[in-house]
Design a protein around this motif. Structure first.
Motif, PDB file in Angstrom:
ATOM      1  N   ASN A  95       0.579  -1.405  -0.124  1.00  0.00           N
ATOM      2  CA  ASN A  95       0.307   0.077  -0.137  1.00  0.00           C
ATOM      3  C   ASN A  95       0.906   0.956   0.230  1.00  0.00           C
ATOM      4  O   ASN A  95       1.605   1.509   0.474  1.00  0.00           O
ATOM      5  CB  ASN A  95      -0.826  -0.052   1.523  1.00  0.00           C
ATOM      6  CG  ASN A  95      -1.375  -1.454   1.774  1.00  0.00           C
ATOM      7  OD1 ASN A  95      -2.426  -1.349   1.007  1.00  0.00           O
ATOM      8  ND2 ASN A  95      -0.998  -2.325   2.698  1.00  0.00           N
ATOM      9  N   TRP A  96       0.274   2.180  -1.022  1.00  0.00           N
ATOM     10  CA  TRP A  96       0.918   3.250  -0.841  1.00  0.00           C
ATOM     11  C   TRP A  96       0.895   4.132  -0.193  1.00  0.00           C
ATOM     12  O   TRP A  96       0.025   4.198   0.371  1.00  0.00           O
ATOM     13  CB  TRP A  96       1.052   3.601  -2.444  1.00  0.00           C
ATOM     14  CG  TRP A  96       1.585   4.917  -3.148  1.00  0.00           C
ATOM     15  CD1 TRP A  96       3.466   4.956  -3.053  1.00  0.00           C
ATOM     16  CD2 TRP A  96       2.257   5.670  -4.759  1.00  0.00           C
ATOM     17  NE1 TRP A  96       4.411   5.620  -3.569  1.00  0.00           N
ATOM     18  CE2 TRP A  96       3.546   5.477  -4.189  1.00  0.00           C
ATOM     19  CE3 TRP A  96       1.138   6.183  -5.257  1.00  0.00           C
ATOM     20  CZ2 TRP A  96       3.476   6.731  -5.153  1.00  0.00           C
ATOM     21  CZ3 TRP A  96       1.537   6.305  -6.291  1.00  0.00           C
ATOM     22  CH2 TRP A  96       2.812   7.286  -6.234  1.00  0.00           C
ATOM     23  N   ASP A  97       1.245   5.404   0.291  1.00  0.00           N
ATOM     24  CA  ASP A  97       1.477   7.053   1.090  1.00  0.00           C
ATOM     25  C   ASP A  97      -0.136   6.910   0.696  1.00  0.00           C
ATOM     26  O   ASP A  97      -0.204   7.297  -0.816  1.00  0.00           O
ATOM     27  CB  ASP A  97       1.753   7.871   0.636  1.00  0.00           C
ATOM     28  CG  ASP A  97       1.208   9.458   1.825  1.00  0.00           C
ATOM     29  OD1 ASP A  97       0.689   8.926   1.881  1.00  0.00           O
ATOM     30  OD2 ASP A  97       2.527   9.583   2.183  1.00  0.00           O
ATOM     31  N   PRO A 109      -0.398   9.874  -5.546  1.00  0.00           N
ATOM     32  CA  PRO A 109       0.243  10.697  -6.053  1.00  0.00           C
ATOM     33  C   PRO A 109      -0.522  12.438  -5.829  1.00  0.00           C
ATOM     34  O   PRO A 109      -0.974  12.641  -5.675  1.00  0.00           O
ATOM     35  CB  PRO A 109      -0.109  10.716  -8.126  1.00  0.00           C
ATOM     36  CG  PRO A 109      -1.568   9.661  -8.629  1.00  0.00           C
ATOM     37  CD  PRO A 109      -1.924   8.783  -6.905  1.00  0.00           C
ATOM     38  N   SER A 110       0.488  13.116  -6.168  1.00  0.00           N
ATOM     39  CA  SER A 110       0.909  14.274  -5.640  1.00  0.00           C
ATOM     40  C   SER A 110       0.767  15.004  -6.577  1.00  0.00           C
ATOM     41  O   SER A 110       2.168  15.320  -6.367  1.00  0.00           O
ATOM     42  CB  SER A 110       1.128  14.891  -3.503  1.00  0.00           C
ATOM     43  OG  SER A 110       0.698  16.090  -3.679  1.00  0.00           O
ATOM     44  N   TRP A 132       5.923   2.130 -12.362  1.00  0.00           N
ATOM     45  CA  TRP A 132       5.865   3.225 -12.208  1.00  0.00           C
ATOM     46  C   TRP A 132       5.911   3.465 -11.069  1.00  0.00           C
ATOM     47  O   TRP A 132       6.468   4.889 -11.302  1.00  0.00           O
ATOM     48  CB  TRP A 132       4.024   3.231 -13.105  1.00  0.00           C
ATOM     49  CG  TRP A 132       4.021   4.542 -13.932  1.00  0.00           C
ATOM     50  CD1 TRP A 132       3.613   5.069 -14.628  1.00  0.00           C
ATOM     51  CD2 TRP A 132       2.912   5.857 -12.403  1.00  0.00           C
ATOM     52  NE1 TRP A 132       3.423   6.432 -14.509  1.00  0.00           N
ATOM     53  CE2 TRP A 132       3.141   6.898 -13.290  1.00  0.00           C
ATOM     54  CE3 TRP A 132       2.963   5.346 -10.680  1.00  0.00           C
ATOM     55  CZ2 TRP A 132       2.306   7.583 -12.444  1.00  0.00           C
ATOM     56  CZ3 TRP A 132       2.069   6.746 -10.492  1.00  0.00           C
ATOM     57  CH2 TRP A 132       2.381   8.218 -11.531  1.00  0.00           C
ATOM     58  N   VAL A 133       5.593   3.146 -10.241  1.00  0.00           N
ATOM     59  CA  VAL A 133       5.647   4.318  -8.929  1.00  0.00           C
ATOM     60  C   VAL A 133       6.512   4.102  -8.282  1.00  0.00           C
ATOM     61  O   VAL A 133       7.121   5.082  -8.115  1.00  0.00           O
ATOM     62  CB  VAL A 133       4.835   2.675  -7.747  1.00  0.00           C
ATOM     63  CG1 VAL A 133       5.121   3.005  -6.268  1.00  0.00           C
ATOM     64  CG2 VAL A 133       3.151   2.783  -7.631  1.00  0.00           C
ATOM     65  N   GLY A 134       7.821   3.460  -8.405  1.00  0.00           N
ATOM     66  CA  GLY A 134       9.111   3.622  -8.494  1.00  0.00           C
ATOM     67  C   GLY A 134       9.614   5.165  -8.766  1.00  0.00           C
ATOM     68  O   GLY A 134      10.485   5.459  -8.136  1.00  0.00           O
ATOM     69  N   ALA A 135       9.351   5.421  -9.829  1.00  0.00           N
ATOM     70  CA  ALA A 135       9.714   6.298 -11.243  1.00  0.00           C
ATOM     71  C   ALA A 135       8.775   7.556 -10.014  1.00  0.00           C
ATOM     72  O   ALA A 135       9.691   8.052 -10.214  1.00  0.00           O
ATOM     73  CB  ALA A 135       9.424   5.512 -12.184  1.00  0.00           C
ATOM     74  N   ASP A 191       8.321  19.127  -8.680  1.00  0.00           N
ATOM     75  CA  ASP A 191       8.434  19.946 -10.517  1.00  0.00           C
ATOM     76  C   ASP A 191       7.340  19.000 -11.201  1.00  0.00           C
ATOM     77  O   ASP A 191       6.454  19.490 -12.303  1.00  0.00           O
ATOM     78  CB  ASP A 191       9.042  20.930 -10.591  1.00  0.00           C
ATOM     79  CG  ASP A 191       9.672  22.339  -9.991  1.00  0.00           C
ATOM     80  OD1 ASP A 191       8.188  22.829  -9.281  1.00  0.00           O
ATOM     81  OD2 ASP A 191      10.675  22.779  -9.731  1.00  0.00           O
ATOM     82  N   LYS A 192       8.551  17.763 -11.923  1.00  0.00           N
ATOM     83  CA  LYS A 192       8.109  16.563 -12.246  1.00  0.00           C
ATOM     84  C   LYS A 192       6.822  15.575 -12.288  1.00  0.00           C
ATOM     85  O   LYS A 192       6.423  15.337 -13.166  1.00  0.00           O
ATOM     86  CB  LYS A 192       9.205  15.876 -12.983  1.00  0.00           C
ATOM     87  CG  LYS A 192      10.281  16.876 -12.782  1.00  0.00           C
ATOM     88  CD  LYS A 192      10.429  16.951 -14.628  1.00  0.00           C
ATOM     89  CE  LYS A 192      11.583  16.924 -15.175  1.00  0.00           C
ATOM     90  NZ  LYS A 192      11.377  17.302 -16.378  1.00  0.00           N
ATOM     91  N   ARG A 193       5.964  16.087 -10.778  1.00  0.00           N
ATOM     92  CA  ARG A 193       4.975  15.863 -10.216  1.00  0.00           C
ATOM     93  C   ARG A 193       3.772  16.539 -10.674  1.00  0.00           C
ATOM     94  O   ARG A 193       2.895  15.728 -11.461  1.00  0.00           O
ATOM     95  CB  ARG A 193       4.917  14.908  -9.575  1.00  0.00           C
ATOM     96  CG  ARG A 193       5.237  14.460  -8.696  1.00  0.00           C
ATOM     97  CD  ARG A 193       5.966  13.666  -7.415  1.00  0.00           C
ATOM     98  NE  ARG A 193       7.058  12.690  -6.805  1.00  0.00           N
ATOM     99  CZ  ARG A 193       7.100  12.075  -5.547  1.00  0.00           C
ATOM    100  NH1 ARG A 193       6.046  12.697  -4.600  1.00  0.00           N
ATOM    101  NH2 ARG A 193       7.415  11.905  -5.202  1.00  0.00           N
ATOM    102  N   GLU A 194       3.635  17.745 -10.694  1.00  0.00           N
ATOM    103  CA  GLU A 194       3.020  18.669 -11.492  1.00  0.00           C
ATOM    104  C   GLU A 194       2.640  18.710 -12.838  1.00  0.00           C
ATOM    105  O   GLU A 194       1.413  19.214 -13.024  1.00  0.00           O
ATOM    106  CB  GLU A 194       3.048  19.584 -10.564  1.00  0.00           C
ATOM    107  CG  GLU A 194       3.247  20.394  -9.205  1.00  0.00           C
ATOM    108  CD  GLU A 194       4.167  21.455  -7.953  1.00  0.00           C
ATOM    109  OE1 GLU A 194       3.987  22.243  -9.166  1.00  0.00           O
ATOM    110  OE2 GLU A 194       3.831  21.360  -7.552  1.00  0.00           O
TER     111      GLU A 194
END
Length: 316
Positions: free
Chosen positions: A57-59, A63-64, A197-200, A207-210
């Protein structure tokens, strides 16, 4: 129970092609979880040898920023009884925002409706009812989990899998990865696909997530192919899960072409898991050569829910 082959579906005269409606009874609420019986649970429990436990289970805040028009959860702590007790709550908590199961209310066939012929009126109100996630929760999910490490398979052959770009995983690749790993597929299995995907994502800057969230639907490797529903059904697969945002392979920013959601959820009644944390488990499998485990999952008992956090553990 003698089950029809996919080629012989549907068994109900009013059901869509490639659907299992009626196979498990007219009032069925579990879909392909019916493939998991006492025999499968006992066999899965016997897989525990080393006693190593992997939480999948992820946080809940990742994603944020969130994807798919969801909001960010807000966690609040408060004191009571003169500060000797802490309590807390979550606001804006989306049940399918992080590691999750898509339940049978989540996705419909636009022409035929929801799994087993449920209508919009049957599933659109909150509270107990047809196809709510509470049916999964009351049953619980205990099964043999099979890790299919697509990333390592591609790398062994000298290739590279970009976790943020389209890469299809179909029956031929599934069989190849399973063969390389020395693991067979059995009735009642839950298949766990590692795409990286999750690890990457965890390695991205904020900034990249946004930028990724702003671009629309994230690209990723994932399940793909018109022949995949037949493959999964004829192998008696109970559920499928992956470490990507939508289980299916996606081109970056292409919107909601989720044909397998319709084929698997609405027609076959097969639960889909998304954003599962598989990196530590896959690394352990690569180290000891054992790609099977006891898998447990306890969906939240939310009456009428369309999905749930997975609350999943793998035990080897």
């Amino acid at each position: 129970m003698a089950l029809p082959r996919f080629a012989d579906l549907p068994v109900h005269p009013n059901a869509p092609p490639g659907s299992s409606w009626g196979v498990f009874g007219e009032a069925d609420e579990l879909g392909t979880l019916n493939f998991i019986g006492p025999e499968q649970v006992q066999a899965a429990a016997a897989l525990v040898r080393a006693g190593r436990v992997f939480a999948l289970n992820w946080d809940v805040a990742l994603p944020s920023p969130p994807f798919f028009m969801r909001g960010e959860p807000s966690h609040t702590l408060f004191e009571k009884f003169d500060g000797i007790v802490l309590d807390d709550w979550l606001d804006n908590f989306y049940l399918q925002g992080s590691t999750q199961w898509d339940g049978l209310r989540h996705y419909s066939d636009a022409d035929y409706g929801w799994y087993s012929g449920a209508t919009h009126d049957d599933v659109s109100a909150s509270g107990p009812g047809r196809l709510g996630i509470e049916h999964f929760a009351r049953r619980g999910i205990v099964a043999r989990g099979v890790v299919l490490d697509v990333v390592r398979s591609v790398e062994r052959e000298g290739g590279r899998l970009d976790p943020f770009d389209f890469f299809p995983i179909g029956p031929e690749l599934i069989e190849r990865v399973a063969g390389e790993q020395g693991v067979d597929l059995r009735v009642g299995d839950v298949l766990l696909f590692r795409t990286g995907w999750v690890g990457a994502y965890e390695r991205l800057t904020q900034d990249k997530r946004e930028q990724l969230a702003a671009a629309g639907r994230p690209g990723s490797p994932g399940l793909s192919g018109e022949d995949l529903p037949a493959f999964l059904w004829d192998h008696g697969i109970a559920a499928v899960a992956a470490d990507n945002p939508a289980l299916e392979a996606g081109h970056p920013g292409t919107g909601s072409n989720l044909s397998l959601h319709k084929a698997l959820l609405a027609r076959l009644g097969m639960p889909l898991g998304e954003l599962w944390v598989l990196e530590p488990l896959a690394a352990d499998c690569a180290a000891d050569g054992v790609y099977e485990c006891l898998l447990t999952s306890a969906p939240l008992n939310v009456a009428g829910g369309a999905g749930s956090p997975a609350n999943a553990l793998a035990i080897k």
